[in-house]
Every structure is written in structure tokens, then in C-alpha cells.
Design a protein around this motif. Structure first.
Motif, short mmCIF file in Angstrom:
data_model
loop_
_atom_site.label_atom_id
_atom_site.label_comp_id
_atom_site.label_asym_id
_atom_site.label_seq_id
_atom_site.Cartn_x
_atom_site.Cartn_y
_atom_site.Cartn_z
N GLU A 88 0.92 -1.01 -0.06
CA GLU A 88 0.25 -0.07 -0.15
C GLU A 88 0.51 1.29 0.12
O GLU A 88 0.64 2.28 -0.86
CB GLU A 88 -0.88 0.11 1.51
CG GLU A 88 -2.28 -1.03 0.84
CD GLU A 88 -1.60 -2.03 1.80
OE1 GLU A 88 -2.47 -3.32 2.45
OE2 GLU A 88 -0.29 -2.37 2.14
N ALA A 140 1.18 4.05 -2.83
CA ALA A 140 0.47 5.46 -2.73
C ALA A 140 1.78 6.20 -3.14
O ALA A 140 1.40 7.11 -3.26
CB ALA A 140 0.59 5.26 -1.50
N ALA A 148 -3.93 10.46 -1.58
CA ALA A 148 -2.62 9.75 -1.65
C ALA A 148 -1.74 9.51 -0.52
O ALA A 148 -1.36 8.41 -0.44
CB ALA A 148 -1.81 10.38 -2.98
N TYR A 182 -3.74 7.76 2.38
CA TYR A 182 -3.66 6.39 2.29
C TYR A 182 -2.52 5.64 2.36
O TYR A 182 -2.84 4.00 3.03
CB TYR A 182 -4.25 6.44 0.78
CG TYR A 182 -4.36 4.68 0.34
CD1 TYR A 182 -5.63 3.55 0.96
CD2 TYR A 182 -3.31 3.98 -0.26
CE1 TYR A 182 -5.92 2.57 0.52
CE2 TYR A 182 -3.67 2.59 -0.83
CZ TYR A 182 -4.79 2.42 -0.09
OH TYR A 182 -4.59 0.94 -0.45
N GLY A 217 -4.03 3.95 4.60
CA GLY A 217 -4.91 3.52 4.21
C GLY A 217 -5.88 1.62 4.38
O GLY A 217 -6.73 1.62 4.52
N LEU A 234 -13.22 4.24 0.60
CA LEU A 234 -12.50 4.89 -0.22
C LEU A 234 -12.69 5.12 -1.79
O LEU A 234 -12.62 5.70 -2.44
CB LEU A 234 -11.07 4.35 0.34
CG LEU A 234 -10.83 4.87 1.82
CD1 LEU A 234 -9.76 4.47 1.53
CD2 LEU A 234 -9.99 5.71 1.54
N PRO A 281 -7.26 8.73 -2.70
CA PRO A 281 -6.89 7.05 -2.40
C PRO A 281 -7.04 6.84 -3.91
O PRO A 281 -6.69 4.89 -3.43
CB PRO A 281 -7.42 7.15 -1.20
CG PRO A 281 -7.85 8.29 0.14
CD PRO A 281 -8.08 9.15 -2.30
#
Length: 433
Positions: A149, A153, A284, A287, A291, A299, A336
Motif C-alpha cells: 500500500e 501510494a 494519497a 492512504y 489506508g 474510499l 486514495p
């Protein structure tokens, strides 16, 4: 243990090496910054030289159409050619297409049909190139020992950084150099990106270059079949296609026309896009930090709700500071979306299908965008800007409400593997298909 598992998927030693990952992020940032200049300079160039919203829409059509064509047929080529080679080739071809626009305009002249052809070429390999770079992220994240993630991101956040810095710079440069000359900088950014990928990306993430088997369409069909049968990815692609139909109509046509009609200055257009980019960057990065703890369904749906509000606000044409505040909020909720969707694709797609599935997903997501920009251009010219914006708001509101009832969007949470989503631990992403 988690670091060892992540590194083990790439066959490398356990010592973390983040240089290739951040080099890929930096190269993408340079390329996206150049593209952000073109997002402002190209529609402004068409509006100034032709005075036609319809022709601006047709230019947007020529930019958007390759996303579907190359996405549908280019993913198999990415898988065969290798991610690193495909990324470099895409940057070089895109840079050449953009470079020829100012070159011809300032030498022998540039007819409108030639402009359409060149922007088509410039955009043709955009999806395969971006697919190739995205496909390298799991192995590079594993090499850096970072969460998937967080890596996604960071990579997707560069688009927000480009939106933050590129458009206001583009507005200043257009006023100083002229819109056509700003396109030179985009062409140079593609060359820099190609060079950085060539130097910095190791073999572990380059993608296997497979000899041609003579079964191109069989491999293409396999990727299409996988995506079509996945009960989460296919509905996501369809939902994104509808959202992109609306957002591209707004960004490529309605927004430049609105700014030209209300303020008449490209610096305002650049400022508004930058304000949105600031919000998207915050979203972003948020997230990437937290996130994995948030509802993916929320989201996914929230940006569509925000978009409906945004279109309606623009139709009312309030003070500029109100417009800017709305764009910040919309950006935060939209930020996100890309890293979320890329993470879901990484989780659910086997590595040998990654290029095809990613590119085909992008193709489906862009399939309606060319039609959206053309319809917007002619709608503005035929019915006016405010009715077009209100129609966009109404459709976006219906779409966002409808998403609440799609069963697939209740299944977006990460697989319960017992471990955090480290960089592409050997999951069985396609088991549901």
C-alpha cells in the motif's frame, strides 16, 4: 519474518534496497510533471488557435482514445517484451509524438488533423508504459521491504504532485513562452524518464522477456478472461469507466472553457488544477499511512459523491476561493483512488498476467472517456456551459448512489492472509476467478 518473506519472493538477500523503488517513483514524477504541463497547454493551445469548444473536445478525444486501444492490445506486449523495456519504449514514442507538435507548428505549419494525429501518437503508449511501471512495483517494494500500500501510494502520489506543481507552472510558462512551446518540456520529460528507468531498474523487477510464441491472441484472451471472471476487478473497471466518462468531460473540456469564459487567463486554470492536486496529494499520502485500516468501499464511493457536488458548484460559478476550497476537498477524497485500485489489482492478479490484466483494466476504465469529451464539447457549444455542468452533476449523483447497491463493492477488503500486505507475498490473487 515479514521482511524475509517479502525479500524471498524476489530471490534477493534480506537487506533492504529502496533505491530502485524511489528511482522509479522519481522518473514517473518527472514524466507526470511534463504531462501536467501538456494537460494545461494543449487545450489552451486549441482554444486560442481555433476558438472552438467542439475542436477542444475532439482533441481530448484523440488523447483519450489510445488509452482504450493500447490498453486492450498492449498488455500482452508488455508481458512479452518485459516491463523495463516496455516502459522505456513507451516513453520514447510518447516524447516523439509530443515533440512533433511544436516542431511542425513553428516550421512548416500544423493543420488541425495533423495535431489530432500527433496527440494520438503521443498518447498511444501511455497506458502500456504506465502499466509496465506499475507492474514493477511489487518486486521493488519487496526489495525495499515496504508495504505494498505504501509503495503504491508513493507511486500514485506523483500524479498529485504533478497536478500541484505542473499546472501553475504551465500557466506562467504559457503566458511567457506560448502554449505550443510548453510542449517541448513535456517531450524532454519523457526522455529523462526513459533514461532513469534504463539505469536504475534491476533485473528482479524488469519482467521476463518471453520469446514470441505465435499465440498472441490466445494470451490476450487469457488476460481478458481472467479480468472478466473476477467478481471484483471487472465491476471496478466498469465503475471507473463511468467515473472517467464524467471526469474527463469536465477536465478536458468544461473546466478550460469555464476558466476562459469567466477569467480568460491560463494561470487561473493552472491554479485550480494545482489546488485539486494539493488535496489529492494529501489523500494519497494519507492512504499510504493509514489506508490499510480504512473501509475500501467508502474510499471507492466517496470520490463520486464529491464529483457530483463539484460539478454543481462550478455551474453556480461562486467566488474563486469557494471553488478552490471545493477542489481541495474533492482532491482529498480522490487521492486514495488510484493507489487503492492498484493495490487491489496487485493482490488479485498472478504475476504472469500482470501486464495484461493491468492494461486491460485501464482500457476498460478509459473506454468511455473519448466519447465523454466529444459529447461535452458539443453539449457546451449547443446548450451552454451551465446546463452541461448541471447534467454532469446529476449523472454523477445517480452513479454514486447506484454504487451502494453493487455487491462486488462490498468485497474490496484485503485478503485475510494473517500478514500485512507486504510487497507481493506469493498470494493466490486469481483464485476467485
Amino acid at each position: 519474518m515479514m521482511a524475509t518473506e517479502a525479500a524471498g519472493t524476489t530471490g534477493e538477500a534480506t537487506r533492504a534496497n529502496g533505491v530502485p523503488l524511489w528511482a522509479l517513483v522519481a522518473s514517473s514524477a518527472v514524466s507526470e510533471a511534463g504531462s501536467a504541463l501538456t494537460w494545461i497547454a494543449l487545450p489552451w493551445f486549441v482554444l486560442v488557435t481555433t476558438g472552438s469548444a467542439a475542436k477542444t473536445g475532439l482533441t481530448g478525444f484523440a488523447v483519450a482514445l489510445p488509452g482504450f486501444v493500447a490498453g486492450l492490445f498492449g498488455g500482452t506486449v508488455v508481458d512479452r517484451f518485459g516491463y523495463k523495456r516496455a516502459s522505456i519504449a513507451a516513453d520514447l514514442v510518447s516524447g516523439l509524438g509530443i515533440m512533433l507538435v511544436p516542431l511542425l507548428y513553428h516550421t512548416v505549419g500544423l493543420a488541425f488533423w495533423q495535431l489530432l494525429a500527433l496527440v494520438f501518437v503521443g498518447a498511444l503508449l501511455g497506458v502500456p508504459g504506465f502499466t509496465a511501471r506499475r507492474a514493477m512495483i511489487p518486486e521493488l517494494a519487496a526489495l525495499a521491504h515496504t508495504r505494498l500500500e505504501r509503495a503504491n501510494a508513493a507511486f500514485e502520489a506523483v500524479q498529485s504532485v504533478a497536478l500541484l506543481l505542473g499546472p501553475p507552472l504551465a500557466g506562467v510558462l504559457i503566458a511567457w513562452l506560448g502554449a505550443s512551446n510548453v510542449l517541448w518540456l513535456d517531450a524532454a520529460s519523457f526522455a529523462i524518464s526513459a533514461g532513469a528507468v534504463a539505469v536504475a531498474i534491476p533485473a528482479v523487477a524488469a519482467g521476463a522477456r518471453r520469446a514470441a510464441t505465435g499465440r498472441y491472441f490466445a494470451e490476450l484472451a487469457r488476460g481478458l478472461r481472467f479480468l472478466r471472471q473476477d467478481r471484483v476487478l471487472f465491476p471496478l473497471a466498469i465503475g471507473l469507466a463511468i467515473g472517467n466518462f464524467l471526469s474527463n468531460a469536465f477536465v478536458a473540456v468544461a473546466l478550460p472553457v469555464w476558466v476562459k469564459d469567466v477569467y480568460g487567463r491560463p494561470t487561473v486554470l493552472g491554479l485550480l488544477v494545482a489546488v485539486f492536486g494539493a488535496g489529492a496529494l494529501a489523500g494519497a499520502l494519507g492512504y499510504g499511512a493509514v489506508g490499510h485500516r480504512l473501509s475500501r468501499r467508502a474510499l471507492w464511493i466517496a470520490p463520486e459523491v464529491c464529483a457530483a457536488v463539484m460539478y454543481a458548484v462550478f455551474a453556480l460559478a461562486p467566488a474563486l476561493f469557494i471553488i478552490a476550497a471545493v477542489l481541495v476537498v474533492v482532491g482529498v477524497f480522490s487521492g486514495p483512488t488510484n493507489p487503492l485500485l492498484v493495490t487491489i489489482r496487485h493482490e488479485r492478479t498472478p504475476v504472469e498476467l500482470r501486464g495484461r490484466v493491468f492494461a486491460t483494466f485501464s482500457a476498460i476504465a478509459q473506454v468511455a472517456s473519448p466519447l465523454g469529451v466529444v459529447i461535452a464539447g458539443y453539449a457546451i457549444q449547443g446548450f451552454g456551459l451551465r446546463p452541461t455542468l448541471l447534467a454532469l452533476a446529476a449523472v454523477a449523483a445517480v452513479v454514486s448512489a447506484g454504487m451502494l447497491f453493487v455487491p462486488a463493492f462490498r468485497e474490496l477488503q484485503a485478503p485475510a492472509t494473517g500478514e500485512p500486505a507486504m510487497a507481493f507475498a506469493q498470494h493466490e490473487g486469481g483464485s476467485e476467478s
